[in-house]
Design a protein around this motif. Structure first.
Motif, PDB file in Angstrom:
ATOM      1  N   LYS A 172       0.854  -1.186   0.030  1.00 50.09           N
ATOM      2  CA  LYS A 172      -0.062   0.042   0.027  1.00 50.09           C
ATOM      3  C   LYS A 172       0.864   1.198  -0.050  1.00 50.09           C
ATOM      4  CE  LYS A 172      -3.820   0.053   0.124  1.00 50.09           C
ATOM      5  NZ  LYS A 172      -4.847   0.205  -0.754  1.00 50.09           N
ATOM      6  N   GLU A 217       2.250   1.773  -3.523  1.00 47.79           N
ATOM      7  CA  GLU A 217       1.153   1.906  -4.329  1.00 47.79           C
ATOM      8  C   GLU A 217       0.742   3.882  -4.153  1.00 47.79           C
ATOM      9  OE1 GLU A 217      -2.089  -0.611  -3.508  1.00 47.79           O
ATOM     10  OE2 GLU A 217      -1.276  -1.866  -4.787  1.00 47.79           O
ATOM     11  N   GLU A 218       0.605   3.917  -2.969  1.00 51.34           N
ATOM     12  CA  GLU A 218      -0.115   5.428  -2.397  1.00 51.34           C
ATOM     13  C   GLU A 218       0.874   6.297  -2.030  1.00 51.34           C
ATOM     14  OE1 GLU A 218      -3.608   4.564  -0.267  1.00 51.34           O
ATOM     15  OE2 GLU A 218      -4.415   3.145  -1.486  1.00 51.34           O
ATOM     16  N   ALA A 226       0.096   8.968   2.505  1.00 47.27           N
ATOM     17  CA  ALA A 226      -1.145   8.623   2.648  1.00 47.27           C
ATOM     18  C   ALA A 226      -1.140   7.407   3.666  1.00 47.27           C
ATOM     19  CB  ALA A 226      -1.531   7.541   1.191  1.00 47.27           C
TER      20      ALA A 226
END
Length: 383
Positions: free
Chosen positions: A158, A161-162, A166
């Motif tokens: 995650k 990805e972000e 985030a």
């Protein structure tokens, strides 16, 4: 991040990443959900970790009780190999290779400790090792090794990805991100909850509908048992830390019975290598049995504390160091459970000593039938 940095910088051409899926802490079942619902995230996290530390081999250490998942996870790995996500020349990058194999555990709780887990992966007895050297320097087969848990590796994907921003939007300054909590016990909505670090225990109890709980075991048996006066504390690394297990106990529960059950677990799971753990778990369990039998004395409270501190300081690994927590945390947070220890026998004898029971066998051999009371003993002495 620190583990990866140390492992990457360590001397050695071959390095290894291990995913610790030996979810043996009673009350914890979040990894089972991740392995069942998000296995690609777990393996992607291992691949990213392997690339970061320079490893070409990854090992998923799967607890014995999850053997039914092995065929499913092997299928996921095979699909990833066909898709170019594992094996040689990853994603078309020549010379970049990484693959994962699954190593089954044999049901030993102590193998959740990373050095014992490494020993098990090597095919030897799952004993914890003395440190230093740390696994990042000398781990699996002598190679620099990083051992990370399932939840960490899922978080890695995650973050990639972000972005880290985030991730750090959630949580507190010292504990960023979210935490998966395995909630069970006396609650109407048990299950796995993903909540931001910093959430209060009272909010968690409201979500799982356990607002009448008289106690909560935070972090499994190796954690601590807290009462209503702690329900406004926060779930985070610098307050109420937990690996994910959270057990709620409602009105009517015998908390000493719970403590006794935890100590039976630690006694059974101790590897037996070091005396403080091997003997201490037995003595603490017997001590709780005396408390439950109303046979303790005031001095016993000090003995409980001394024994617990000795186990924490002298045990070889985390099992022995945390095994006294069920007693120590209830002594601190639920002192009324040990109220019987404040009583003194009216005759001045040790309350845990049963004179009649102690001489039963000898009386039978001697053919004596009178009750073994103090008066009878004195009479026999005069004769």
């Amino acid at each position: 991040g620190m583990k990866w940095e140390f492992t990457r910088a360590a001397d050695g051409e071959q390095k290894t990443i291990i995913c610790n899926a030996d979810e043996g802490e009673p009350g914890t079942f979040k990894d089972r959900i991740l392995l069942t619902e998000y296995p690609d995230r777990v393996f992607a996290g291992m691949t990213i970790a392997g690339y970061a530390i320079g490893a070409e081999e990854g090992i998923l250490y799967l607890r014995a009780e999850y053997a039914y998942l092995k065929a499913f996870l092997e299928h996921v790995l095979e699909v990833r190999r066909k898709d170019g996500l594992l094996g040689q020349d990853l994603l078309g990058h020549e010379g970049v290779k990484f693959d994962v194999r699954i190593q089954m555990g044999a049901g030993a709780y102590v193998c959740g400790e990373e050095t014992a887990l490494i020993s098990s992966c090597e095919g030897t007895r799952g004993d914890p090792k003395n440190r230093p050297p740390f696994p990042a320097q000398h781990g699996y087969l002598g190679r620099p090794t990083s051992v990370n848990n399932v939840e960490t590796l899922c978080c890695v994907t995650k973050i990639m990805e972000e972005g880290p921003a985030a991730f750090t939007e959630y949580g507190t300054k010292q504990s960023s991100g979210t935490k998966l909590l395995s909630i069970s016990g006396d609650c109407r909505r048990p299950g796995v909850y993903e909540l931001p670090f910093g959430v209060t225990l009272r909010e968690v109890l409201s979500l799982c509908d356990a607002e009448d709980a008289i106690a909560v075991q935070v972090g499994g048996p190796s954690g601590q048992m807290v009462g209503p006066d702690a329900y406004d504390r926060e779930i985070c690394f610098d307050d109420l830390a937990t690996g994910g297990s959270m057990m709620t106990f409602g009105p009517g529960r015998d908390l000493l019975e719970v403590v006794h059950g935890f100590l039976e677990f630690f006694e059974d799971e101790s590897c037996g290598y070091c005396t403080p753990c091997r003997v201490g778990t037995v003595l603490l369990k017997e001590a709780v049995e005396r408390v439950r039998g109303d046979l303790c004395e005031p001095l016993d409270l000090d003995r409980f504390q001394e024994m617990g501190k000795m186990m924490k300081a002298m045990s070889r690994c985390g099992l022995g160091q945390t095994a006294p927590n069920p007693v120590l945390s209830t002594l601190e947070n639920f002192p009324s459970l040990y109220g019987s220890c404040q009583n003194v026998d009216a005759d001045g004898y040790r309350r845990s000593f049963d004179l009649a029971a102690s001489v039963t066998e000898a009386s039978a051999i001697a053919g004596r039938t009178e009750p073994a009371t103090a008066d009878a003993q004195e009479k026999g002495g005069r004769q």
